[in-house]
Design a protein around this motif. Structure first.
Motif, short mmCIF file in Angstrom:
data_model
loop_
_atom_site.label_atom_id
_atom_site.label_comp_id
_atom_site.label_asym_id
_atom_site.label_seq_id
_atom_site.Cartn_x
_atom_site.Cartn_y
_atom_site.Cartn_z
N LEU A 10 1.08 -1.21 -0.36
CA LEU A 10 0.03 -0.06 -0.03
C LEU A 10 0.33 1.37 -0.30
O LEU A 10 1.29 1.20 0.80
N VAL A 11 0.65 2.31 -1.06
CA VAL A 11 1.40 3.22 -0.88
C VAL A 11 0.18 4.17 -0.56
O VAL A 11 -0.78 4.60 -0.62
N ALA A 12 0.54 5.49 0.12
CA ALA A 12 0.45 6.92 0.67
C ALA A 12 0.70 8.08 0.85
O ALA A 12 2.16 7.56 1.56
N ARG A 14 0.56 10.98 1.13
CA ARG A 14 -0.07 12.27 1.67
C ARG A 14 -1.01 11.79 3.48
O ARG A 14 -1.23 10.99 3.76
N VAL B 7 -17.01 9.03 4.74
CA VAL B 7 -18.63 9.85 4.14
C VAL B 7 -19.10 10.33 5.02
O VAL B 7 -19.95 10.91 4.30
N GLY B 48 -5.58 16.09 6.93
CA GLY B 48 -6.47 16.81 6.17
C GLY B 48 -7.43 16.38 5.08
O GLY B 48 -7.62 17.12 3.90
N ALA B 49 -7.80 15.13 5.15
CA ALA B 49 -8.66 14.32 4.73
C ALA B 49 -10.35 14.78 4.44
O ALA B 49 -10.65 15.50 4.98
N GLU B 53 -12.80 10.53 0.28
CA GLU B 53 -11.66 9.73 0.29
C GLU B 53 -11.44 8.59 0.86
O GLU B 53 -11.91 8.30 1.63
N LEU B 56 -6.11 5.46 5.29
CA LEU B 56 -5.88 4.55 6.72
C LEU B 56 -6.46 5.41 7.71
O LEU B 56 -5.50 6.33 8.06
N ILE B 81 -3.85 8.81 3.82
CA ILE B 81 -4.39 9.55 2.29
C ILE B 81 -4.41 8.21 1.84
O ILE B 81 -2.54 8.34 1.58
N VAL B 82 -4.76 7.09 1.22
CA VAL B 82 -4.34 5.86 0.57
C VAL B 82 -3.96 6.89 -1.39
O VAL B 82 -5.42 7.44 -1.50
N ASP B 83 -3.16 6.29 -1.88
CA ASP B 83 -2.57 7.02 -3.12
C ASP B 83 -3.13 5.07 -3.77
O ASP B 83 -3.95 5.29 -4.52
N VAL C 87 -24.08 12.39 6.41
CA VAL C 87 -23.22 11.19 5.64
C VAL C 87 -23.87 11.36 4.31
O VAL C 87 -24.48 11.33 4.01
N HIS C 88 -22.87 11.12 3.40
CA HIS C 88 -23.13 11.41 2.16
C HIS C 88 -23.42 13.05 1.67
O HIS C 88 -25.31 13.07 0.83
#
Lengths: 98, 98, 98, 98, 98
Positions: A10-12, A14, B7, B48-49, B53, B56, B81-83, C87-88
């Motif tokens: 897994l790559v993150a 930020r 969400v 800052g999510a 998005e 993790l 934040i996952v890429d 939510v949403h």
């Protein structure tokens, strides 16, 4: 600790600053017969594990007791690559006899 | 750590004093195929999510190992934040190819 | 953290000395649609919550990071009273519009 | 703490340096009637337990409060070998009367 | 914290040295209607609880925040004996009216 099979990476980019340089691996938890239990976890790697290997991982605050995870916001770490285990005197897994 | 999809957001004006300024997000835990697992969690945001998005998050005392959560009564934090991730050599998620 | 509805109170006169003065509340965990999940928890109250209110509670060592719970043997604390969440993009709860 | 039956051993030569010398045992969690619950755990051994013995194990940060596990990345430890327990005044297990 | 009924006692003579003198009790977790939930736990006793009593127990690192459990490898402690609780304004348990 639980047993896991490394199934991915897994790559993150930020992330919290202290996580820079940490490698994250995707694990599937397995039971002592090596069947997957349905649980996955993303763990930091403290031992240079690779995809396909069977590892031992620690959770919670214990996941921060390695050189690479100390004081970092990670709650799961691979702390050993398993060579072998046996149950009731019978070898259930041996890394070099697969 | 587990994967989650952001969400929603949550606002609480009456709270422990040290929580002032922290942003709380509502997450749905997802598995490695991005299916929701039925578990939600309210997490503090350290990176800052934004809603939508994939992130993790860390739980327990590890959730207090970020600049914004240190010594605060929070047990879940978004720390990355996952890429992208891949499983069995196959990309299962890529942030910029959705 | 998880969402909970305060459903009751609990009194214990014989207890570890450091717990003197702490208020214990009975919570029902709820999901983001406010349905009860079947899980209850007894939590210390750090914010003056009352029966009927919807709160956010933290578990584990994080439950000891409030003024009233510091160094005490409690593993769950109400650390915020929730005003609203969405939510949403849709408001699922608003304290003052019920 | 939970009760477990030691069912096996595990060897890992590539591991976090501080784990050198620690012995890892495979446990099956049991209930108070000694039935296996389906949960296994790999625990560090702090008391010299052997395969077949019934033990008590502690999880989480408490697993690091023994001489052999202090500051090490382990989240489960065998901290006692059980002699006997009774439930509702009836002995359910006695190590020396089996 | 969760509610539990003390159902038994446990003796272990071979154990981590710091556990000397600690009393271990077997608990059945109960819900707010006093029905057993199927979960048992072995907890250290910090308040002099007896078989049959309904208690509150704390888990994880919080279990080490009592005089008798400090720095010891225990992950569950009885920290209070419950007098009474009420849910939705109705008394569900009262120690002295049973």
């Amino acid at each position: 600790m639980f047993l896991g099979r490394v199934v991915g990476t897994l790559v993150a980019s930020r992330k919290e600053g202290t996580l820079e340089g940490l490698k994250f691996l995707v694990l599937r938890q397995i039971d002592v017969d090596r069947a997957e239990t349905g649980t996955y976890v993303v763990a930091a790697d403290a031992v240079g594990a690779g995809v396909g290997e069977i590892v031992l991982y620690a959770s919670g605050s214990s996941a921060r007791q390695t050189l690479v995870t100390k004081d970092r916001p990670v709650d799961a770490v691979i702390m050993a690559i398993v060579d072998t285990w046996e149950v009731h005197g019978e070898t259930r897994y041996h890394k070099y006899r697969e």
